[in-house]
Design an enzyme around this catalytic site. Structure first.
Site, PDB file in Angstrom:
ATOM      1  N   ASN A  39       0.856  -1.183   0.000  1.00 30.22           N
ATOM      2  CA  ASN A  39       0.000   0.000   0.000  1.00 30.22           C
ATOM      3  C   ASN A  39       0.901   1.245   0.000  1.00 30.22           C
ATOM      4  O   ASN A  39       1.677   1.452   0.940  1.00 30.22           O
ATOM      5  CB  ASN A  39      -0.918  -0.031   1.232  1.00 30.22           C
ATOM      6  CG  ASN A  39      -1.847   1.160   1.269  1.00 30.22           C
ATOM      7  OD1 ASN A  39      -1.419   2.288   1.047  1.00 30.22           O
ATOM      8  ND2 ASN A  39      -3.107   0.931   1.561  1.00 30.22           N
ATOM      9  N   HIS A  47      -5.445   3.626  -1.530  1.00 32.10           N
ATOM     10  CA  HIS A  47      -6.785   4.036  -1.106  1.00 32.10           C
ATOM     11  C   HIS A  47      -7.035   5.434  -1.638  1.00 32.10           C
ATOM     12  O   HIS A  47      -6.374   6.389  -1.209  1.00 32.10           O
ATOM     13  CB  HIS A  47      -6.832   4.010   0.428  1.00 32.10           C
ATOM     14  CG  HIS A  47      -8.177   4.290   1.017  1.00 32.10           C
ATOM     15  ND1 HIS A  47      -8.425   4.195   2.367  1.00 32.10           N
ATOM     16  CD2 HIS A  47      -9.351   4.673   0.458  1.00 32.10           C
ATOM     17  CE1 HIS A  47      -9.687   4.490   2.611  1.00 32.10           C
ATOM     18  NE2 HIS A  47     -10.271   4.800   1.468  1.00 32.10           N
ATOM     19  N   GLU A  89     -11.046  -9.208   2.897  1.00 28.81           N
ATOM     20  CA  GLU A  89      -9.777  -8.854   3.539  1.00 28.81           C
ATOM     21  C   GLU A  89     -10.072  -8.722   5.028  1.00 28.81           C
ATOM     22  O   GLU A  89     -10.851  -7.855   5.437  1.00 28.81           O
ATOM     23  CB  GLU A  89      -9.203  -7.539   2.983  1.00 28.81           C
ATOM     24  CG  GLU A  89      -7.877  -7.189   3.678  1.00 28.81           C
ATOM     25  CD  GLU A  89      -7.208  -5.939   3.126  1.00 28.81           C
ATOM     26  OE1 GLU A  89      -7.495  -5.542   1.985  1.00 28.81           O
ATOM     27  OE2 GLU A  89      -6.378  -5.371   3.871  1.00 28.81           O
ATOM     28  N   ARG A 122      -9.081   8.181  -1.178  1.00 25.91           N
ATOM     29  CA  ARG A 122     -10.079   8.628  -0.195  1.00 25.91           C
ATOM     30  C   ARG A 122     -10.929   9.749  -0.766  1.00 25.91           C
ATOM     31  O   ARG A 122     -10.471  10.519  -1.619  1.00 25.91           O
ATOM     32  CB  ARG A 122      -9.381   9.106   1.084  1.00 25.91           C
ATOM     33  CG  ARG A 122      -8.633   8.005   1.817  1.00 25.91           C
ATOM     34  CD  ARG A 122      -8.138   8.509   3.163  1.00 25.91           C
ATOM     35  NE  ARG A 122      -9.225   8.614   4.104  1.00 25.91           N
ATOM     36  CZ  ARG A 122      -9.459   7.749   5.098  1.00 25.91           C
ATOM     37  NH1 ARG A 122      -8.657   6.728   5.296  1.00 25.91           N
ATOM     38  NH2 ARG A 122     -10.479   7.909   5.901  1.00 25.91           N
TER      39      ARG A 122
END
Ligand code: PXP
Length: 245
Positions: free
Chosen positions: A15, A51, A159, A53
């Site tokens: 990530n 991610h 997950e 956001r």
């Protein structure tokens, strides 16, 4: 994600959100998350995760397009269940989307998605993504009700949130919940991933869970990269996983 290491291979997906966090601290153009993704791949990452956001506090839309252009491994987009995000996913077609809960005030994703709430919204989102050829995953707590519901809603994968384990690795209940949850998920035909709060010090017992096929790890690798570089940080994590598997 597509398996890159044969049966039993535990995939490590990096990530890269916090590479973007450092850049956003100054709103300049470095460090570049796309360049970091390529180095992660060279170090043995099986996939790249980010991610996007709603508040765009780290990863930006342009990062998403840049990363998708340069990486060769599968990309996993973490996102909230909103019309805006679904449209972005349908347009850019990442390999995988992991649906996560999102609250603007939180520092990071604090808990799993409550998949018992608004099941029709979730079912429809999963169906839209699958119709676009995107593999789907739900980020949930390692909880029987959440895992069974994820299966009913039509997700390909779950997950399991490892945050509770990461905060109390010495409490056997936190690992037991992950073990039981992973076994249940796999027995239902779900692919089982795990992540959040994992470090080289605590990853071993999670990596040893045979029912888990993918780990998503970010903060500890970017943190370690400050000292040793991101390539070495990825290799250290891979070694810690392999030592346990
Ligand atoms: N998995 C999910 C769904 C996440 O939201 C995050 C954090 O963005 C991670 C994994 C990675 O967590 P960490 O940065 O603590 O390794």
């Amino acid at each position: 994600m597509a398996s890159t290491g044969g049966p039993g291979h535990l995939r490590l997906c990096i990530n890269i959100d916090h590479v973007a966090t450092i850049r956003q601290a100054r709103h300049t153009d470095e460090p570049d998350p796309a360049a970091a993704a390529v180095v992660c791949e060279a170090a043995g990452a099986d996939g790249i995760t980010a991610h996007l956001r709603e508040d765009r506090r780290h990863f930006q839309d342009a990062d998403l397009e840049a990363v998708l252009r340069v990486i060769r491994t599968p990309f996993n987009l973490e996102m909230a269940v909103t019309d805006e995000m679904l449209a972005i996913a349908e347009r850019l077609r990442p390999h995988q989307v992991t649906l996560v809960p999102e609250r603007r005030q939180e520092v990071t994703t604090e808990g799993g998605l409550d998949v018992t709430r608004q099941p029709e919204v979730l079912r429809l989102a999963l169906a839209r993504l699958a119709a676009g050829g995107i593999r789907t995953s739900l980020f949930i707590d390692p909880d029987v009700v959440m895992i069974e519901q994820s299966k009913r809603l039509g997700a390909a994968a779950v997950e399991l949130h490892t945050g509770r384990y990461a905060q109390a690795p010495a409490d056997p209940a936190t690992l037991a919940a992950l073990r039981t949850g992973a076994r249940l998920g796999r027995s239902l035909g779900l692919a089982v991933h795990a992540g959040h709060g994992l470090t080289v010090r605590n990853v071993g017992p999670v990596a040893a869970l045979a029912d888990v096929e993918e780990l998503n790890i970010g903060h500890s690798i970017v943190s370690r990269a400050v000292f040793v570089g991101i390539e070495a940080a990825v290799r250290e994590m891979r070694a810690a996983m392999d030592a346990a598997r």
